[in-house]
Write a protein that holds these residues in place. Structure first.
Motif, PDB file in Angstrom:
ATOM      1  N   ALA A  11       0.837  -1.207   0.000  1.00 30.88           N
ATOM      2  CA  ALA A  11       0.000   0.000   0.000  1.00 30.88           C
ATOM      3  C   ALA A  11       0.868   1.251   0.000  1.00 30.88           C
ATOM      4  O   ALA A  11       0.501   2.266  -0.576  1.00 30.88           O
ATOM      5  CB  ALA A  11      -0.928  -0.008   1.198  1.00 30.88           C
ATOM      6  N   THR A  12       2.011   1.154   0.662  1.00 31.72           N
ATOM      7  CA  THR A  12       2.853   2.346   0.715  1.00 31.72           C
ATOM      8  C   THR A  12       3.363   2.725  -0.662  1.00 31.72           C
ATOM      9  O   THR A  12       3.528   3.895  -0.977  1.00 31.72           O
ATOM     10  CB  THR A  12       4.063   2.120   1.641  1.00 31.72           C
ATOM     11  OG1 THR A  12       4.678   0.899   1.259  1.00 31.72           O
ATOM     12  CG2 THR A  12       3.647   2.078   3.077  1.00 31.72           C
ATOM     13  N   VAL A  32       1.051  10.235  -4.273  1.00 33.97           N
ATOM     14  CA  VAL A  32       1.618  11.509  -3.823  1.00 33.97           C
ATOM     15  C   VAL A  32       2.437  12.125  -4.948  1.00 33.97           C
ATOM     16  O   VAL A  32       2.379  13.325  -5.208  1.00 33.97           O
ATOM     17  CB  VAL A  32       2.467  11.309  -2.554  1.00 33.97           C
ATOM     18  CG1 VAL A  32       3.296  12.543  -2.276  1.00 33.97           C
ATOM     19  CG2 VAL A  32       1.590  11.021  -1.362  1.00 33.97           C
ATOM     20  N   LYS A  33       3.204  11.272  -5.646  1.00 36.12           N
ATOM     21  CA  LYS A  33       4.021  11.798  -6.746  1.00 36.12           C
ATOM     22  C   LYS A  33       3.146  12.390  -7.836  1.00 36.12           C
ATOM     23  O   LYS A  33       3.402  13.479  -8.350  1.00 36.12           O
ATOM     24  CB  LYS A  33       4.846  10.651  -7.327  1.00 36.12           C
ATOM     25  CG  LYS A  33       6.312  10.810  -7.147  1.00 36.12           C
ATOM     26  CD  LYS A  33       7.065   9.814  -7.986  1.00 36.12           C
ATOM     27  CE  LYS A  33       8.556   9.935  -7.655  1.00 36.12           C
ATOM     28  NZ  LYS A  33       9.328   8.872  -8.227  1.00 36.12           N
ATOM     29  N   LYS A  34       2.083  11.669  -8.160  1.00 35.80           N
ATOM     30  CA  LYS A  34       1.219  12.138  -9.236  1.00 35.80           C
ATOM     31  C   LYS A  34       0.601  13.482  -8.865  1.00 35.80           C
ATOM     32  O   LYS A  34       0.541  14.410  -9.673  1.00 35.80           O
ATOM     33  CB  LYS A  34       0.115  11.099  -9.473  1.00 35.80           C
ATOM     34  CG  LYS A  34      -0.607  11.290 -10.789  1.00 35.80           C
ATOM     35  CD  LYS A  34      -1.443  10.092 -11.156  1.00 35.80           C
ATOM     36  CE  LYS A  34      -2.624   9.960 -10.222  1.00 35.80           C
ATOM     37  NZ  LYS A  34      -3.662   9.052 -10.769  1.00 35.80           N
ATOM     38  N   ARG A  35       0.116  13.560  -7.601  1.00 34.27           N
ATOM     39  CA  ARG A  35      -0.565  14.783  -7.215  1.00 34.27           C
ATOM     40  C   ARG A  35       0.401  15.935  -7.032  1.00 34.27           C
ATOM     41  O   ARG A  35       0.038  17.089  -7.262  1.00 34.27           O
ATOM     42  CB  ARG A  35      -1.358  14.556  -5.942  1.00 34.27           C
ATOM     43  CG  ARG A  35      -2.450  13.617  -6.298  1.00 34.27           C
ATOM     44  CD  ARG A  35      -3.420  13.298  -5.305  1.00 34.27           C
ATOM     45  NE  ARG A  35      -4.423  12.430  -5.952  1.00 34.27           N
ATOM     46  CZ  ARG A  35      -5.076  11.500  -5.325  1.00 34.27           C
ATOM     47  NH1 ARG A  35      -4.849  11.296  -4.061  1.00 34.27           N
ATOM     48  NH2 ARG A  35      -5.963  10.772  -5.963  1.00 34.27           N
ATOM     49  N   THR A  36       1.636  15.623  -6.623  1.00 38.23           N
ATOM     50  CA  THR A  36       2.638  16.689  -6.538  1.00 38.23           C
ATOM     51  C   THR A  36       2.890  17.279  -7.917  1.00 38.23           C
ATOM     52  O   THR A  36       3.044  18.492  -8.067  1.00 38.23           O
ATOM     53  CB  THR A  36       3.951  16.133  -5.968  1.00 38.23           C
ATOM     54  OG1 THR A  36       3.659  15.336  -4.845  1.00 38.23           O
ATOM     55  CG2 THR A  36       4.874  17.242  -5.571  1.00 38.23           C
ATOM     56  N   LYS A  37       2.897  16.409  -8.916  1.00 39.24           N
ATOM     57  CA  LYS A  37       3.108  16.913 -10.274  1.00 39.24           C
ATOM     58  C   LYS A  37       2.005  17.871 -10.680  1.00 39.24           C
ATOM     59  O   LYS A  37       2.247  18.918 -11.289  1.00 39.24           O
ATOM     60  CB  LYS A  37       3.135  15.726 -11.245  1.00 39.24           C
ATOM     61  CG  LYS A  37       4.507  15.446 -11.815  1.00 39.24           C
ATOM     62  CD  LYS A  37       4.411  14.579 -13.029  1.00 39.24           C
ATOM     63  CE  LYS A  37       5.069  13.240 -12.753  1.00 39.24           C
ATOM     64  NZ  LYS A  37       4.978  12.311 -13.862  1.00 39.24           N
ATOM     65  N   ALA A  93      -1.441  12.250   3.034  1.00 37.87           N
ATOM     66  CA  ALA A  93      -0.756  13.279   2.253  1.00 37.87           C
ATOM     67  C   ALA A  93      -1.367  13.404   0.874  1.00 37.87           C
ATOM     68  O   ALA A  93      -1.576  14.502   0.367  1.00 37.87           O
ATOM     69  CB  ALA A  93       0.724  12.933   2.151  1.00 37.87           C
ATOM     70  N   SER A  94      -1.685  12.271   0.264  1.00 34.41           N
ATOM     71  CA  SER A  94      -2.202  12.350  -1.093  1.00 34.41           C
ATOM     72  C   SER A  94      -3.569  13.009  -1.111  1.00 34.41           C
ATOM     73  O   SER A  94      -3.898  13.759  -2.038  1.00 34.41           O
ATOM     74  CB  SER A  94      -2.264  10.960  -1.714  1.00 34.41           C
ATOM     75  OG  SER A  94      -3.292  10.222  -1.109  1.00 34.41           O
TER      76      SER A  94
END
Lengths: 198, 88
Positions: free
Chosen positions: A130-131, A138-143, B41-42
């Motif tokens: 899951a992590t 998180v990476k996608k949304r940071t982009k 966080a997401s």
């Protein structure tokens, strides 16, 4: 939630000055053209109303100036003193952008060639934890956030979140002030039209 | 070269990141209504993106409205100046 009223006053003052500069020309502007100028003066007012310039505000101003159509107008809106500070920061930002883009191109080349070498290393699909999924999200949304915040492309994640915080606060101020001005104008113009009918 | 840079930069602790994310969470209208402060966080990032997009859209709409208002008033210029002076 604290709404900063000195910031609101500063934004209102700068925006009104900007509107007078933009919309004072006697020639007829069509609605779209005027809207773009209103938006531009609002953005520039938002960026320059800050007491301490941040990364996103500099980026916003430099984007506006890079658009040839509005470069002169933007400079007029900003006023003469700020031009010198801006030149340095825009040059720095352009240099930074180029460096970041070169790094990205190098990274992409390396990972592509590395991916070709190590073909099937992803492992059993059922064992993806899951992590890992969370990290990917998180990476996608940071982009996505990087694209939304002006100047966000060339920031690391930590500063991105800090800049997003400040940017949201300023956006809220901008929306609040604009909303009050627009409703006030609507009420005034309705009253006027009613009076002229009488 | 990028690895050299990250070694030189000060270590950003997880605590700092968590603090920032919680501050961000307080600004967002959606998450603030729910009592839990354990949004991932997401989720916080997603709500941030949605909120920024909606604020942009609202600025766009407001500029549109103002532009149309000013265009209707523009014909009679004394009223335009009155409006301007009253607002300011």
């Amino acid at each position: 939630m604290h709404t900063s009223s000195p910031l609101k006053k500063e934004f209102l003052k700068k925006w009104m000055e900007g509107l007078q500069i933009c919309c004072s020309s006697k020639k007829q502007m069509n609605v779209l053209e005027r809207k773009k100028k209103i938006k531009l003066s609002a953005d520039i007012a938002m960026a320059s109303a800050k007491k301490t310039p941040t990364s996103w505000s500099n980026a916003l101003i430099s984007y506006a100036r890079r658009n040839e159509e509005y470069m002169i107008l933007t400079d007029q809106l900003l006023g003469p003193e700020s031009q010198f500070n801006l030149q340095k920061s825009t040059d720095r930002m352009i240099g930074f952008h180029k460096r970041v883009q070169c790094k990205k191109i190098l990274k992409r080349r390396n990972t592509y060639s590395a991916g070709k070498r190590t073909k099937k290393k992803t492992g059993h699909p059922r064992l993806i934890s899951a992590t890992l999924i969370a990290k990917r999200l998180v990476k996608k949304r940071t982009k996505v956030l990087k694209r939304l915040v002006p100047g966000g492309e060339s920031m690391d994640e930590f500063s991105l979140i800090k800049e997003a915080l400040d940017y949201i606060l300023s956006l809220k101020v901008q929306v609040d002030v604009m909303r009050s001005v627009v409703t006030a104008t609507e009420i005034l113009s309705n009253e006027k039209s009613l009076k002229s009918v009488e | 070269m990028s690895s050299r840079r990250s070694r030189e930069a000060p270590r950003i602790t997880d605590d700092q990141i968590i603090q920032l994310l919680s501050k961000l969470q307080q600004l967002l209208p959606e998450i603030r209504n729910r009592r839990s402060n354990k949004a991932s966080a997401s989720k916080v990032l997603q709500e941030t993106c949605n909120y920024v997009r909606s604020l942009h859209q609202e600025v766009d709409d407001l500029s549109d409205r103002l532009s149309q208002l000013l265009s209707t008033v523009d014909a009679n210029s004394p009223e335009a100046s009155i409006i301007q002076s009253l607002i300011m």
